[in-house]
Write an enzyme that holds these catalytic residues in place. Structure first.
Site, PDB file in Angstrom:
ATOM      1  N   LYS A 137       0.844  -1.201   0.000  1.00 49.10           N
ATOM      2  CA  LYS A 137       0.000   0.000   0.000  1.00 49.10           C
ATOM      3  C   LYS A 137       0.880   1.252   0.000  1.00 49.10           C
ATOM      4  O   LYS A 137       2.081   1.171   0.303  1.00 49.10           O
ATOM      5  CB  LYS A 137      -0.909  -0.020   1.231  1.00 49.10           C
ATOM      6  CG  LYS A 137      -0.155   0.028   2.555  1.00 49.10           C
ATOM      7  CD  LYS A 137      -1.092  -0.246   3.745  1.00 49.10           C
ATOM      8  CE  LYS A 137      -0.312  -0.226   5.047  1.00 49.10           C
ATOM      9  NZ  LYS A 137      -1.116  -0.740   6.163  1.00 49.10           N
ATOM     10  N   HIS A 144      -6.467  -7.505  12.835  1.00 46.69           N
ATOM     11  CA  HIS A 144      -5.256  -6.669  12.891  1.00 46.69           C
ATOM     12  C   HIS A 144      -5.023  -6.249  14.339  1.00 46.69           C
ATOM     13  O   HIS A 144      -5.967  -5.870  15.030  1.00 46.69           O
ATOM     14  CB  HIS A 144      -5.454  -5.447  11.985  1.00 46.69           C
ATOM     15  CG  HIS A 144      -4.218  -4.638  11.752  1.00 46.69           C
ATOM     16  ND1 HIS A 144      -3.054  -5.179  11.263  1.00 46.69           N
ATOM     17  CD2 HIS A 144      -3.966  -3.317  11.933  1.00 46.69           C
ATOM     18  CE1 HIS A 144      -2.131  -4.215  11.140  1.00 46.69           C
ATOM     19  NE2 HIS A 144      -2.660  -3.086  11.545  1.00 46.69           N
ATOM     20  N   TYR A 191      15.250  31.730   4.447  1.00 39.15           N
ATOM     21  CA  TYR A 191      14.091  32.524   4.870  1.00 39.15           C
ATOM     22  C   TYR A 191      14.169  32.892   6.340  1.00 39.15           C
ATOM     23  O   TYR A 191      14.555  32.065   7.171  1.00 39.15           O
ATOM     24  CB  TYR A 191      12.796  31.744   4.626  1.00 39.15           C
ATOM     25  CG  TYR A 191      12.395  31.656   3.177  1.00 39.15           C
ATOM     26  CD1 TYR A 191      12.119  32.809   2.440  1.00 39.15           C
ATOM     27  CD2 TYR A 191      12.275  30.427   2.546  1.00 39.15           C
ATOM     28  CE1 TYR A 191      11.736  32.721   1.110  1.00 39.15           C
ATOM     29  CE2 TYR A 191      11.890  30.325   1.217  1.00 39.15           C
ATOM     30  CZ  TYR A 191      11.627  31.484   0.502  1.00 39.15           C
ATOM     31  OH  TYR A 191      11.258  31.390  -0.808  1.00 39.15           O
ATOM     32  N   CYS A 206      13.566  25.243   2.588  1.00 43.67           N
ATOM     33  CA  CYS A 206      12.648  25.892   1.643  1.00 43.67           C
ATOM     34  C   CYS A 206      11.778  24.838   0.957  1.00 43.67           C
ATOM     35  O   CYS A 206      11.914  23.649   1.204  1.00 43.67           O
ATOM     36  CB  CYS A 206      13.443  26.660   0.584  1.00 43.67           C
ATOM     37  SG  CYS A 206      14.688  27.756   1.255  1.00 43.67           S
ATOM     38  N   MET A 207      10.921  25.279   0.068  1.00 39.99           N
ATOM     39  CA  MET A 207      10.042  24.338  -0.626  1.00 39.99           C
ATOM     40  C   MET A 207      10.836  23.362  -1.503  1.00 39.99           C
ATOM     41  O   MET A 207      10.517  22.176  -1.573  1.00 39.99           O
ATOM     42  CB  MET A 207       9.024  25.095  -1.492  1.00 39.99           C
ATOM     43  CG  MET A 207       7.995  24.173  -2.130  1.00 39.99           C
ATOM     44  SD  MET A 207       6.821  25.018  -3.190  1.00 39.99           S
ATOM     45  CE  MET A 207       5.737  25.785  -2.026  1.00 39.99           C
TER      46      MET A 207
HETATM   47  C1  LIG Z   1      -0.464  -1.772   6.760  1.00 37.12           C
HETATM   48  C2  LIG Z   1      -1.075  -3.018   7.266  1.00 37.12           C
HETATM   49  C3  LIG Z   1      -0.282  -4.146   7.517  1.00 37.12           C
HETATM   50  C4  LIG Z   1       1.213  -4.134   7.451  1.00 37.12           C
HETATM   51  O1  LIG Z   1       1.715  -3.855   8.745  1.00 37.12           O
HETATM   52  P1  LIG Z   1       3.276  -3.736   9.020  1.00 37.12           P
HETATM   53  O2  LIG Z   1       3.338  -3.331  10.442  1.00 37.12           O
HETATM   54  O3  LIG Z   1       3.796  -2.692   8.090  1.00 37.12           O
HETATM   55  O4  LIG Z   1       3.868  -5.069   8.751  1.00 37.12           O
HETATM   56  C5  LIG Z   1      -0.932  -5.317   7.868  1.00 37.12           C
HETATM   57  N1  LIG Z   1      -2.275  -5.356   7.987  1.00 37.12           N
HETATM   58  C6  LIG Z   1      -3.062  -4.296   7.799  1.00 37.12           C
HETATM   59  C7  LIG Z   1      -4.538  -4.422   7.951  1.00 37.12           C
HETATM   60  C8  LIG Z   1      -2.489  -3.083   7.436  1.00 37.12           C
HETATM   61  O5  LIG Z   1      -3.273  -2.013   7.251  1.00 37.12           O
END
Ligand SMILES: *Cc1c(COP(=O)(O)O)cnc(C)c1O
Length: 384
Positions: A40, A166, A265, A311-312
């Site tokens: 991702k 998770h 700046y 800076c940018m």
């Molecule tokens: C991003 C994500 C992971 C990966 O987790 P890490 O700590 O980077 O290994 C696993 N499961 C879900 C649902 C996530 O959103």
């Protein structure tokens, strides 16, 4: 995609490191457990397409992204491996997921009922997400979970491929909350027929720490990129991680200023003496945050300070002596025995390592290395 770039700032991504990290993890968890490579957010800022290919090459069997758009972009890059979208997808986009052969995450019975209204004649494959204590996405109760199985089994349009949860605290030393979540996962799982499903609960931290609690797949993110899931885990890693990401630039201007002269700046930096000041073409628009003011970079194998406000598009460094234009500056990475790691930058910014490579914007070209040589250069701003 245009292959070249015309600025002296770039990211180097070492795909051998990515592969090594996948292989090391595979060795650690054993052959029976599959690796879902999490790519991702453009592969945590590294480059989703290239990381995905390297991970599959090294033995990962599935990819995971946050949104459907990310999955489609991998399909457009001719990546055919199974892809799981872990975040929420609109029920009205269900046919898009099917068209691209993308596996979705479903986290409520209402989603299934809604999607059923849109789905045409094909089958959607999906994983069910359980919320065991993260409080983000997921089914929280047994009755709803069971009704989703009933609904899916009665419908010609839905195929449950997997079920997962998770953890909120897998990277922490205290395992109390992890154990609670794990217990809830076991209970919910036991209430439904899951024997033929891909069952997964582990992120990197869980896979590294709880080898015997992994069911049949893990979702490998941060440690595939060679980064520790938390600083407290760093000393107890079961194998060495190889950091894949480095950020490089070059001196584009070098000048001597005299005592009392100012830099950048706000004119907040004032030379205390005669000083050599170098300019590098990277700034906060590249993700090199303004808060990195006074941080250090590597020049000629030494740490030198950034001076003045960032800076940018540019920032300035104080050099130990005159150096030629074109001298390499390492903002993240190694020069001989000196290293500025992603963890160092994260620590300075009071954030976590995950955020740092994600911050480096697409304006910075990515160079991909394999077997010590460049295999691809990607520069999205010149994309045609
Ligand atoms: C991003 C994500 C992971 C990966 O987790 P890490 O700590 O980077 O290994 C696993 N499961 C879900 C649902 C996530 O959103």
């Amino acid at each position: 995609m245009q292959s070249g770039f015309y600025r002296d700032t770039w990211v180097e991504v070492n795909l051998d490191a990515i592969k090594q990290n996948v292989v090391s993890m595979k060795r650690h968890i054993g052959d029976e457990i599959d690796i879902i490579a999490v790519v991702k957010a453009n592969g945590y800022g590294h480059g989703a397409e290239q990381v995905a290919k390297a991970a599959i090459d090294a033995g990962a069997t599935m990819l995971a992204v946050a949104f459907l758009d990310e999955a489609i972009s991998l399909r457009n890059a001719e990546i055919n491996a199974p892809i799981l979208v872990m975040g929420a997808t609109r029920p009205s986009d269900v046919n898009v997921a099917i068209q691209y052969n993308v596996t979705l995450t479903v986290f409520s019975i209402d989603w299934l009922k809604d999607a059923e209204r849109y789905i045409t004649n094909e089958e959607l494959h999906f994983h069910i997400k359980l919320d065991t204590g993260m409080g983000r996405l997921g089914v929280r109760d047994e009755a709803e979970l069971k009704s989703m199985f009933v609904h899916a089994n009665q419908s010609p349009h839905f195929v449950i491929d997997g079920i997962f949860t998770h953890f909120a605290t897998a990277d922490e030393t205290d395992s109390g909350y992890f154990d609670e979540q794990y217990g809830k996962f076991e209970t919910l799982l036991a209430s439904v027929p899951h024997q033929k499903l891909v069952v997964h609960c582990a992120n990197s931290a869980t896979a590294l720490k709880y080898q015997r609690k992994l069911y049949n797949a893990i979702r490998l993110g941060i440690s595939m990129y060679g980064l520790t899931p938390s600083i407290e885990m760093k000393k107890k890693l079961p194998y060495e991680l190889q950091e894949a990401f480095s950020l490089q630039s070059k001196l584009v201007h070098v000048k001597k200023i005299t005592k009392g002269e100012k830099v950048s700046y706000g004119a907040t930096y004032e030379a205390k003496d005669d000083e050599w000041i170098g300019t590098i073409p990277i700034g906060y628009a590249d993700g090199w945050a303004r808060h990195l003011k006074d941080f250090e970079v590597l020049v000629e194998n030494k740490r030198v300070p950034l001076v003045g406000r960032i800076c940018m598009d540019q920032c300035m460094v104080k050099l130990p002596h005159h150096l030629p234009i074109g001298t390499q500056v390492t903002l993240i990475g190694q020069q001989h025995d000196q290293i500025i790691s992603i963890d160092d930058v994260a620590n300075y910014l009071d954030t976590i390592n995950y955020e740092v490579p994600c911050m480096i914007t697409s304006r910075v070209p990515r160079i991909f290395l394999e077997n010590m040589s460049i295999i691809e250069k990607v520069n999205p701003i010149l994309k045609r």
